[in-house]
Design a protein around this motif. Structure first.
Motif, PDB file in Angstrom:
ATOM      1  N   ALA A 201       0.838  -1.199   0.000  1.00 32.13           N
ATOM      2  CA  ALA A 201       0.000   0.000   0.000  1.00 32.13           C
ATOM      3  C   ALA A 201       0.878   1.257   0.000  1.00 32.13           C
ATOM      4  N   GLY A 202       0.475   2.208  -0.799  1.00 30.41           N
ATOM      5  CA  GLY A 202       1.189   3.477  -0.827  1.00 30.41           C
ATOM      6  C   GLY A 202       2.349   3.527  -1.795  1.00 30.41           C
ATOM      7  N   LEU A 203       2.728   2.389  -2.392  1.00 33.35           N
ATOM      8  CA  LEU A 203       3.817   2.388  -3.359  1.00 33.35           C
ATOM      9  C   LEU A 203       3.288   2.874  -4.713  1.00 33.35           C
ATOM     10  N   THR A 204       3.921   3.885  -5.284  1.00 31.76           N
ATOM     11  CA  THR A 204       3.481   4.431  -6.569  1.00 31.76           C
ATOM     12  C   THR A 204       4.689   4.569  -7.488  1.00 31.76           C
ATOM     13  N   PRO A 205       4.964   3.526  -8.273  1.00 33.78           N
ATOM     14  CA  PRO A 205       6.107   3.600  -9.192  1.00 33.78           C
ATOM     15  C   PRO A 205       5.928   4.743 -10.188  1.00 33.78           C
ATOM     16  N   SER A 206       7.037   5.367 -10.543  1.00 36.08           N
ATOM     17  CA  SER A 206       6.998   6.461 -11.522  1.00 36.08           C
ATOM     18  C   SER A 206       6.853   5.904 -12.933  1.00 36.08           C
ATOM     19  N   ASP A 207       6.477   6.788 -13.875  1.00 33.96           N
ATOM     20  CA  ASP A 207       6.358   6.379 -15.271  1.00 33.96           C
ATOM     21  C   ASP A 207       7.683   5.834 -15.786  1.00 33.96           C
ATOM     22  N   GLU A 208       8.783   6.473 -15.381  1.00 28.34           N
ATOM     23  CA  GLU A 208      10.093   6.015 -15.829  1.00 28.34           C
ATOM     24  C   GLU A 208      10.402   4.612 -15.310  1.00 28.34           C
ATOM     25  N   PRO A 477       2.750  -7.568 -26.223  1.00 30.52           N
ATOM     26  CA  PRO A 477       1.833  -6.467 -26.554  1.00 30.52           C
ATOM     27  C   PRO A 477       2.495  -5.112 -26.277  1.00 30.52           C
ATOM     28  N   PRO A 478       1.981  -4.035 -26.883  1.00 36.33           N
ATOM     29  CA  PRO A 478       2.491  -2.692 -26.578  1.00 36.33           C
ATOM     30  C   PRO A 478       2.335  -2.388 -25.091  1.00 36.33           C
ATOM     31  N   MET A 479       3.226  -1.555 -24.569  1.00 38.90           N
ATOM     32  CA  MET A 479       3.225  -1.284 -23.132  1.00 38.90           C
ATOM     33  C   MET A 479       1.911  -0.697 -22.639  1.00 38.90           C
ATOM     34  N   GLN A 485      -0.731  -4.246 -15.576  1.00 37.01           N
ATOM     35  CA  GLN A 485      -0.068  -5.443 -15.059  1.00 37.01           C
ATOM     36  C   GLN A 485       1.405  -5.165 -14.753  1.00 37.01           C
ATOM     37  N   VAL A 486       2.053  -4.374 -15.627  1.00 38.32           N
ATOM     38  CA  VAL A 486       3.463  -4.028 -15.397  1.00 38.32           C
ATOM     39  C   VAL A 486       3.601  -3.256 -14.092  1.00 38.32           C
ATOM     40  N   GLU A 487       2.720  -2.294 -13.885  1.00 33.51           N
ATOM     41  CA  GLU A 487       2.771  -1.494 -12.654  1.00 33.51           C
ATOM     42  C   GLU A 487       2.532  -2.371 -11.427  1.00 33.51           C
ATOM     43  N   SER A 488       1.563  -3.297 -11.526  1.00 32.33           N
ATOM     44  CA  SER A 488       1.269  -4.190 -10.398  1.00 32.33           C
ATOM     45  C   SER A 488       2.470  -5.072 -10.078  1.00 32.33           C
ATOM     46  N   ASP A 489       3.097  -5.614 -11.121  1.00 30.26           N
ATOM     47  CA  ASP A 489       4.268  -6.468 -10.887  1.00 30.26           C
ATOM     48  C   ASP A 489       5.404  -5.674 -10.261  1.00 30.26           C
ATOM     49  N   LEU A 490       5.600  -4.455 -10.717  1.00 27.60           N
ATOM     50  CA  LEU A 490       6.665  -3.625 -10.172  1.00 27.60           C
ATOM     51  C   LEU A 490       6.384  -3.279  -8.712  1.00 27.60           C
ATOM     52  N   ARG A 491       5.135  -3.011  -8.397  1.00 25.35           N
ATOM     53  CA  ARG A 491       4.788  -2.745  -6.989  1.00 25.35           C
ATOM     54  C   ARG A 491       5.065  -3.961  -6.118  1.00 25.35           C
ATOM     55  N   ASP A 492       4.789  -5.173  -6.666  1.00 25.33           N
ATOM     56  CA  ASP A 492       5.100  -6.399  -5.905  1.00 25.33           C
ATOM     57  C   ASP A 492       6.587  -6.487  -5.617  1.00 25.33           C
ATOM     58  N   LEU A 493       7.421  -6.201  -6.617  1.00 25.97           N
ATOM     59  CA  LEU A 493       8.873  -6.264  -6.420  1.00 25.97           C
ATOM     60  C   LEU A 493       9.335  -5.209  -5.412  1.00 25.97           C
ATOM     61  N   GLN A 494       8.770  -4.016  -5.502  1.00 28.84           N
ATOM     62  CA  GLN A 494       9.149  -2.967  -4.557  1.00 28.84           C
ATOM     63  C   GLN A 494       8.694  -3.310  -3.145  1.00 28.84           C
ATOM     64  N   ALA A 495       7.513  -3.947  -3.036  1.00 25.30           N
ATOM     65  CA  ALA A 495       7.021  -4.354  -1.713  1.00 25.30           C
ATOM     66  C   ALA A 495       7.926  -5.423  -1.108  1.00 25.30           C
ATOM     67  N   GLU A 496       8.370  -6.368  -1.944  1.00 29.20           N
ATOM     68  CA  GLU A 496       9.290  -7.390  -1.444  1.00 29.20           C
ATOM     69  C   GLU A 496      10.598  -6.763  -0.970  1.00 29.20           C
ATOM     70  N   ALA A 497      11.092  -5.806  -1.737  1.00 31.59           N
ATOM     71  CA  ALA A 497      12.327  -5.136  -1.341  1.00 31.59           C
ATOM     72  C   ALA A 497      12.139  -4.393  -0.024  1.00 31.59           C
ATOM     73  N   ALA A 498      10.990  -3.748   0.159  1.00 31.97           N
ATOM     74  CA  ALA A 498      10.724  -3.022   1.399  1.00 31.97           C
ATOM     75  C   ALA A 498      10.614  -3.975   2.582  1.00 31.97           C
ATOM     76  N   ALA A 499       9.934  -5.100   2.378  1.00 26.15           N
ATOM     77  CA  ALA A 499       9.807  -6.090   3.456  1.00 26.15           C
ATOM     78  C   ALA A 499      11.161  -6.668   3.830  1.00 26.15           C
ATOM     79  N   ARG A 500      11.981  -6.939   2.821  1.00 30.13           N
ATOM     80  CA  ARG A 500      13.316  -7.463   3.109  1.00 30.13           C
ATOM     81  C   ARG A 500      14.147  -6.448   3.905  1.00 30.13           C
TER      82      ARG A 500
END
Length: 629
Positions: A201-208, A477-479, A485-500
């Motif tokens: 919650a609260g993780l908002t990946p940037s467009d970049e 497919p085009p981005m 889905q890309v944003e959701s997957d990236l949030r999962d990775l960032q959440a794992e990094a934060a938990a670690r």
């Protein structure tokens, strides 16, 4: 190869030489032709490894892999295994070992060779060795007595060098105790889990960041193949017919064995593992252990407790329960014992290929017959199913013939009054609702090319005929189409990094002397206590393997791990609470098997070390391009 040599050293090669001698000498030496064959694949200290013998050994090894893999060996697996080189290395090692036996001067007397020959049943008549039968058998195999006896002498010599080498392997009491305590000492740990999902919650990946993740992991979003179909279904259920009482009675009589349920028995067992390859003294020790367990059970010890303590079978956790079984469904020695016992009675120790079993009968389900009245509805359903499938197949054949005549699925269906259905594009894992009861038809559709018609497809619910109108191959497919889905997957990775990171910070605090309960309270996480566990019982815990492994490495002197173990998106912070050594009762049970295991490992290490030394000192020359294709 080392395991094979060790088994030969202790196997009944002398007492029951028939299999080894017949296979090795009647088939091996003639193929070698006595001169190393037409070519060589290598030389070992100027002794040739013949191409013909190499090919024979390679084909034997290949056949073994075929048997294990159901007759098919993928070429990729053969390449990964390096099977040809494996076989050649084994043959070179065997030659080195035999050469060293000769130079060591180990004796093989004519009397020993004669004893082997006289013990072979193929050469006896009326219980006595027959010189005439011996000569006739060898002549029929186109093998001279000199070649045959030289082969026996070599095998005896190989056996002696192996026995000589493994005599250097010794296992001390201290080593046995060290291995026992490594495997059976127990610990308890306290731990808390930080779930990555809680940090999302609260993780908002940037467009970049999203664009970079898509660029680096685009293949992850590759689409599945999709198809668009026309098809006709022939449901067996829609073709039901009336079933007469006479048909029901005939079916019941013709399938009477289905309605006569034989007696079944439920038994429990305790297994002390052993195999035919074990030396006689090891097998005797295993039987003695099983008989000791039987005595404990007869003295009133709880059978379930004994199974948990002593049994080496997966059923130990269930008290050794084997479930219900009838005649012909269980290993014969267990079955015969179980069907000879009364409920609650213990049988004598029996042996199977798995080892020695202590058996107790738990329950008996008497034989009984299911009456026609009881079976009536089941029979009706079975007959309706069979009748329906026959009628559905007949209808499918009629429509398929019309399709071929008319030249298209649509015209053929229209001509016969069949209902033509169509789909939008769909992937294999998401078929349309009307095809979900026909998974075989879905599988067939994805095996077809665009514009291709299937045959009549047999499905669990009837039959189908399919035509692939269009097919879409996988693509990235085009981005903008997969951005969510890309944003959701990236949030999962960032959440794992934060938990670690959070878990690693807690771990660092623990090393500085912080209290785990206070850290957990601050983080709003509960602290859990594990039960006692050891290396041999860890798998039975409701605890991830990385956590139990980390816990087993802890002690009073080293109460926290070096790293944070992780499993299934959770990161664990743990601390040693207490430990206790394995009991002397357990040591008495496991000392023998541990000693045997350590001794086998040392024996193999001695042989391997000796062969490696011989290879370094010797001259091994590989023939260029000699491997048969």
């Amino acid at each position: 190869m080392l395991a094979l040599l060790r088994r030969k050293a202790r196997s009944p090669i002398i007492q029951a030489a028939v299999v080894i001698i017949i296979l090795v000498f009647i088939f091996w030496l003639p193929q070698m032709g006595g001169d190393g064959g037409p070519g060589t694949v290598a030389t070992v200290n100027d002794e040739a490894v013949s191409s013909r013998e190499f090919q024979r050994r390679y084909e034997e090894t290949l056949a073994q892999y075929r048997d294990q893999l159901g007759g098919v060996i993928p070429s990729e697996l053969l390449e990964a295994l390096g099977l040809r080189q494996q076989v050649l290395n084994q043959m070179i090692q065997e030659k080195l070992l035999l050469q060293s036996a000769r130079t060591t001067g180990l004796p093989v007397t004519g009397g020993e060779v004669q004893e082997v020959i006289h013990s072979m049943g193929e050469f006896t008549e009326q219980g006595y060795f027959s010189l005439e039968r011996y000569r006739q058998t060898l002549a029929a195999a186109r093998l001279s007595t000199q070649e045959f006896e030289a082969g026996i002498r070599n095998e005896l010599l190989r056996r002696k060098i192996v026995e000589h080498l493994i005599g250097f392997a010794q296992v001390s009491e201290a080593e046995v105790r060290e291995r026992f305590h490594r495997d059976h000492d127990e610990v308890r740990i306290a731990y808390l889990a930080l779930a990555a999902a809680d940090f999302r919650a609260g993780l908002t990946p940037s467009d970049e960041e999203i664009a970079a993740h898509y660029h680096d992991h685009g293949d992850r979003y590759r689409t599945e193949p999709r198809v668009r179909l026309e098809y006709v279904l022939f449901s067996a259920e829609s073709e039901l017919a009336e079933i007469t009482d006479e048909e029901i009675a005939v079916y019941y009589q013709q399938n009477s064995e289905r309605y006569n349920i034989p007696e079944q028995r439920r038994a429990s067992h305790i297994l002390i593992r052993s195999s035919a390859e074990d030396p006689a003294e090891v097998r005797a020790e295993r039987r003695s252990q099983a008989e000791q367990v039987l005595r404990l059970a007869r003295e009133g010890r709880d059978f379930r407790e004994l199974a948990l303590l002593y049994s080496e079978d997966a059923s130990a956790e269930d008290g050794g329960d084997l479930g219900f079984f009838g005649r012909g469904e269980m290993l014969e020695p267990i079955e015969e014992t179980a069907f000879a016992l009364e409920v609650g009675q213990l049988g004598e120790v029996v042996e199977t290929r798995f080892g020695f079993h202590v058996i107790r009968l738990e329950e008996v389900a008497p034989a009984r017959s299911i009456s026609l009245a009881e079976a009536r509805q089941e029979i009706i359903r079975e007959l309706q199913k069979n009748r329906g499938r026959q009628q559905a197949f007949s209808r499918a054949g009629e429509v398929y013939e019309s399709i071929l005549t008319q030249g298209s699925l649509a015209r053929g269906a229209e001509a016969t009054g069949a209902t033509l259905r169509s789909t939008d594009f769909f992937a294999r894992v998401e078929p349309p609702a009307e095809l979900r009861n026909h998974p075989e038809a879905v599988a067939a559709a994805f095996d077809l090319n665009q514009g291709e018609l299937s045959s009549i497809v047999n499905t669990r619910a009837g039959y189908a005929i399919i035509f692939v109108q269009e097919r879409e191959e996988p693509q990235i497919p085009p981005m903008n189409e997969v951005r969510r889905q890309v944003e959701s997957d990236l949030r999962d990775l960032q959440a794992e990094a934060a938990a670690r990171r959070a878990a690693e910070e807690m771990l660092a605090a623990l090393r500085e002397g912080a209290d785990l309960n206070q850290l957990a309270a601050t983080a709003g996480r509960p602290v859990r206590q594990s039960p006692w566990f050891s290396r041999v019982t860890a798998a039975t815990l409701d605890l991830p393997a990385p956590v139990s492994r980390a816990g087993l490495g802890l002690s009073a002197e080293n109460p926290v791990p070096d790293t944070v173990p992780a499993a299934d998106g959770n990161f664990y912070v743990l601390k040693w609470r207490e430990g206790r050594p394995g009991s002397e009762e357990l040591f008495a049970r496991w000392a023998g098997p541990i000693r045997d295991e350590l001794l086998r490992a040392k024996e193999e290490a001695v042989i391997e070390t000796w062969i490696n030394y011989l290879a370094r000192q010797g001259q091994i020359v590989y023939t260029r391009g000699a491997f048969p294709e």
